[in-house]
Write an enzyme that holds these catalytic residues in place. Structure first.
Site, PDB file in Angstrom:
ATOM      1  N   ARG A  65     -19.211 -21.108 -62.847  1.00  0.00           N
ATOM      2  CA  ARG A  65     -18.381 -21.570 -63.950  1.00  0.00           C
ATOM      3  C   ARG A  65     -18.813 -22.924 -64.461  1.00  0.00           C
ATOM      4  NH1 ARG A  65     -12.973 -21.115 -62.436  1.00  0.00           N
ATOM      5  NH2 ARG A  65     -13.366 -19.084 -63.264  1.00  0.00           N
ATOM      6  N   TYR A  66     -19.159 -23.814 -63.521  1.00  0.00           N
ATOM      7  CA  TYR A  66     -19.521 -25.184 -63.874  1.00  0.00           C
ATOM      8  C   TYR A  66     -21.042 -25.283 -63.941  1.00  0.00           C
ATOM      9  CZ  TYR A  66     -14.696 -26.221 -62.400  1.00  0.00           C
ATOM     10  OH  TYR A  66     -13.336 -26.260 -62.258  1.00  0.00           O
TER      11      TYR A  66
ATOM     12  N   ARG B 287     -22.881 -26.125 -60.137  1.00  0.00           N
ATOM     13  CA  ARG B 287     -22.429 -25.658 -58.825  1.00  0.00           C
ATOM     14  C   ARG B 287     -21.844 -24.261 -58.905  1.00  0.00           C
ATOM     15  NH1 ARG B 287     -19.293 -29.020 -61.447  1.00  0.00           N
ATOM     16  NH2 ARG B 287     -17.051 -29.277 -61.107  1.00  0.00           N
TER      17      ARG B 287
ATOM     18  N   CYS C  76     -10.004 -13.317 -43.864  1.00  0.00           N
ATOM     19  CA  CYS C  76      -9.556 -14.636 -43.410  1.00  0.00           C
ATOM     20  C   CYS C  76      -8.897 -14.481 -42.051  1.00  0.00           C
ATOM     21  CB  CYS C  76      -8.533 -15.225 -44.376  1.00  0.00           C
ATOM     22  SG  CYS C  76      -9.148 -15.371 -46.055  1.00  0.00           S
TER      23      CYS C  76
ATOM     24  N   CYS D  40      -2.544 -15.890 -46.719  1.00  0.00           N
ATOM     25  CA  CYS D  40      -1.556 -16.721 -47.419  1.00  0.00           C
ATOM     26  C   CYS D  40      -0.969 -15.875 -48.536  1.00  0.00           C
ATOM     27  CB  CYS D  40      -2.241 -17.940 -48.020  1.00  0.00           C
ATOM     28  SG  CYS D  40      -3.350 -18.771 -46.863  1.00  0.00           S
TER      29      CYS D  40
ATOM     30  N   CYS E  44      -2.259 -16.252 -52.128  1.00  0.00           N
ATOM     31  CA  CYS E  44      -3.715 -16.351 -52.287  1.00  0.00           C
ATOM     32  C   CYS E  44      -4.152 -16.015 -53.715  1.00  0.00           C
ATOM     33  CB  CYS E  44      -4.428 -15.433 -51.307  1.00  0.00           C
ATOM     34  SG  CYS E  44      -6.219 -15.497 -51.494  1.00  0.00           S
TER      35      CYS E  44
ATOM     36  N   ARG F  38      -6.937 -15.210 -54.696  1.00  0.00           N
ATOM     37  CA  ARG F  38      -7.925 -14.134 -54.720  1.00  0.00           C
ATOM     38  C   ARG F  38      -7.397 -12.879 -54.042  1.00  0.00           C
ATOM     39  NH1 ARG F  38     -11.956 -17.990 -53.245  1.00  0.00           N
ATOM     40  NH2 ARG F  38     -11.791 -18.978 -55.280  1.00  0.00           N
TER      41      ARG F  38
ATOM     42  N   ASP G  54      -1.611 -21.056 -58.722  1.00  0.00           N
ATOM     43  CA  ASP G  54      -2.165 -20.172 -59.753  1.00  0.00           C
ATOM     44  C   ASP G  54      -1.168 -19.063 -60.078  1.00  0.00           C
ATOM     45  OD1 ASP G  54      -4.570 -21.546 -60.003  1.00  0.00           O
ATOM     46  OD2 ASP G  54      -5.461 -20.470 -58.309  1.00  0.00           O
TER      47      ASP G  54
ATOM     48  N   ASP H 217      -5.797 -25.127 -62.257  1.00  0.00           N
ATOM     49  CA  ASP H 217      -6.982 -24.312 -62.528  1.00  0.00           C
ATOM     50  C   ASP H 217      -6.614 -23.511 -63.775  1.00  0.00           C
ATOM     51  OD1 ASP H 217      -9.510 -23.180 -62.159  1.00  0.00           O
ATOM     52  OD2 ASP H 217      -9.260 -23.200 -59.979  1.00  0.00           O
TER      53      ASP H 217
ATOM     54  N   LYS I 237     -10.858 -26.461 -63.217  1.00  0.00           N
ATOM     55  CA  LYS I 237      -9.827 -27.387 -62.750  1.00  0.00           C
ATOM     56  C   LYS I 237      -9.626 -28.516 -63.758  1.00  0.00           C
ATOM     57  CE  LYS I 237     -11.142 -26.436 -57.999  1.00  0.00           C
ATOM     58  NZ  LYS I 237     -12.307 -25.546 -58.285  1.00  0.00           N
TER      59      LYS I 237
END
Ligand SMILES: *Cc1c(COP(=O)(O)O)cnc(C)c1O
Ligand code: SF4
Length: 401
Positions: free
Chosen positions: A125-126, A129, A138, A142, A145, A147, A306, A343, A350
């Site tokens: 996206r950036y 990076r 995981c 959470c 999450c 994602r 999000d 975000d 961000k």
């Protein structure tokens, strides 16, 4: 409204909760990260063996299973009290019926990652990076999450990371100097697998900076073995972002794990998500950031939650995040103050959200206020900029259209 306020002393100390609900487990097993993973709490029956679920939670467990799996390591589960469904740790990992509600703002891919993937599993996206999604698993899951469409393997999509293609992309894209390994959680991999992944990344000359985004030191501190630390230290500069939301998550075991990482020369940052009934409260956040500094972790970001499907009950107002920053900046150690970000929905990346410290700014001066609300002027000299004009124009357009 649920309050997350800390009771006096609650969460301020570093304590161990082991063996907790697992009092019959031998310490050798308890300290073995593979045992912790094998013995995760993943079913309604296992949950009810330990805690009294509310109706809201029981139906959440039964109905939200095709959205994001339930899994909590014994280590982390010991932070869950037997009888308080509104507990800030419990709200993060035990499903609730509200997860099946749909809010008009909810999205499956709130940060627009799928549309920024040149290769499956690699989000670019950036400019300089990339975010490399190396696994969909995981140590624990959470409930909020971002994602969850791919994470845990039960959601609506599957993650099909193409490692060969991803590495070829990275080799060809010399502008990429920073690779962030995330997922899922890369530290779930065996040492061997991780070693291969890191050495392959390091072999690309233009990649200067490696980092790992992980919640393993918090969910599974047993994974942070001396061998793992030695392995990671081969690939410096390697940084790590951990994810702690509430001060109670910083137990003795977690503190020791973070110390082992820091001693291996790994700079540590923390990312928190602002969550209703978890940490949407200045006192809780202040305790958290102070404890993080004691663990040699620099608070890095606080994320506005999000707009992920089924998270509306955990979302807070943006104003709450600004209030938290306002209450930290100037009032405590600068290193303890994270950057609050949204975000931007749909894939804007961000965006920093700050309290308004600039009261006025033109070509002659800037008028600012400090943390106490006192007002100061600083002259604008030399080549005063015109950067503010487009911003203001846009602002006017937005306000009056
Ligand atoms: C968060 C994120 C990064 C890293 O952002 P930093 O602000 O550099 O920490 C990189 N790529 C994507 C897609 C991200 O979401
Ligand atoms: S550890 Fe990170 S990737 Fe895994 S469930 Fe939690 S927020 Fe999602």
């Amino acid at each position: 409204m649920i309050t997350a306020a800390l009771e006096k002393g609650d969460g301020k100390e570093f304590v161990s909760h082991a063996p907790g609900y697992w009092s019959n487990t031998a310490p050798e097993l308890w300290n073995d990260w593979k045992w912790q993973l094998k013995n995760r709490v993943t079913t309604l029956a296992q949950l009810e063996k330990h805690v009294e679920l509310s109706e809201v939670e029981r139906s959440g467990v039964l109905l939200s299973g095709d959205k994001l799996a339930l899994a909590v390591t014994p280590h982390f589960f010991n932070l869950v009290p037997r009888d308080n469904p509104e507990d800030p740790i419990r709200r993060q990992v035990i499903p609730r019926i509200e997860e099946t509600w749909t809010s008009p703002y909810d999205m499956a891919d709130p940060c627009g990652e799928d549309s920024h993937m040149p290769v499956p599993g690699l989000v670019h996206r950036y400019p300089d990076r990339v975010l490399f999604l190396v696994t969909d698993r995981c140590a624990s899951y959470c409930r909020y999450c971002t994602r969850s469409r791919v994470v845990s393997g039960v959601g609506e999509q599957e993650l099909h990371t193409n490692f060969e293609e991803a590495f070829r992309y990275l080799e060809a894209h010399t502008e990429v100097r920073d690779v962030l390994l995330s997922g899922g959680d890369a530290l779930i991999f065996s040492d061997d697998r991780l070693d291969k992944l890191l050495s392959r990344s390091r072999a690309i000359k233009h990649i200067e900076f490696l980092r790992i985004g992980t919640r393993v030191p918090i969910f599974l501190p047993q994974r942070i073995t001396p061998q793992l630390c030695a392995l990671l230290a081969k690939y410096h500069p390697l940084w790590m972002s951990v994810h702690v939301n509430h001060p109670r998550e910083l137990t003795i075991e977690v503190k020791n794990a973070l110390e082992r990482l820091a001693n291996a020369g790994i700079p540590l940052g923390n990312q928190s998500v602002l969550l209703s009934g978890v940490n949407d409260d200045l006192e809780t956040m202040k305790t958290l950031v102070h404890k993080l500094l004691m663990c040699r972790v620099r608070p890095y970001y606080i994320y506005q939650c999000d707009l992920i499907n089924g998270s509306s009950h955990l979302r807070t107002s943006v104003a709450k995040g600004i209030e938290v920053i306002e209450g930290l900046r100037g009032h405590t150690t600068g290193y303890a103050v994270p950057q609050f970000v949204i975000d931007a929905p749909g894939g804007g990346g961000k965006v920093p959200i700050n309290p308004g410290y600039i009261l006025y700014h033109d070509n002659e001066k800037i008028v600012i206020r400090n943390y106490e609300g006192k007002i100061f002027e600083y002259p604008e000299t030399g080549n005063a900029n015109v950067q503010f004009a487009p911003q203001r124009e846009y602002h006017d357009e937005y306000l009056y259209s």
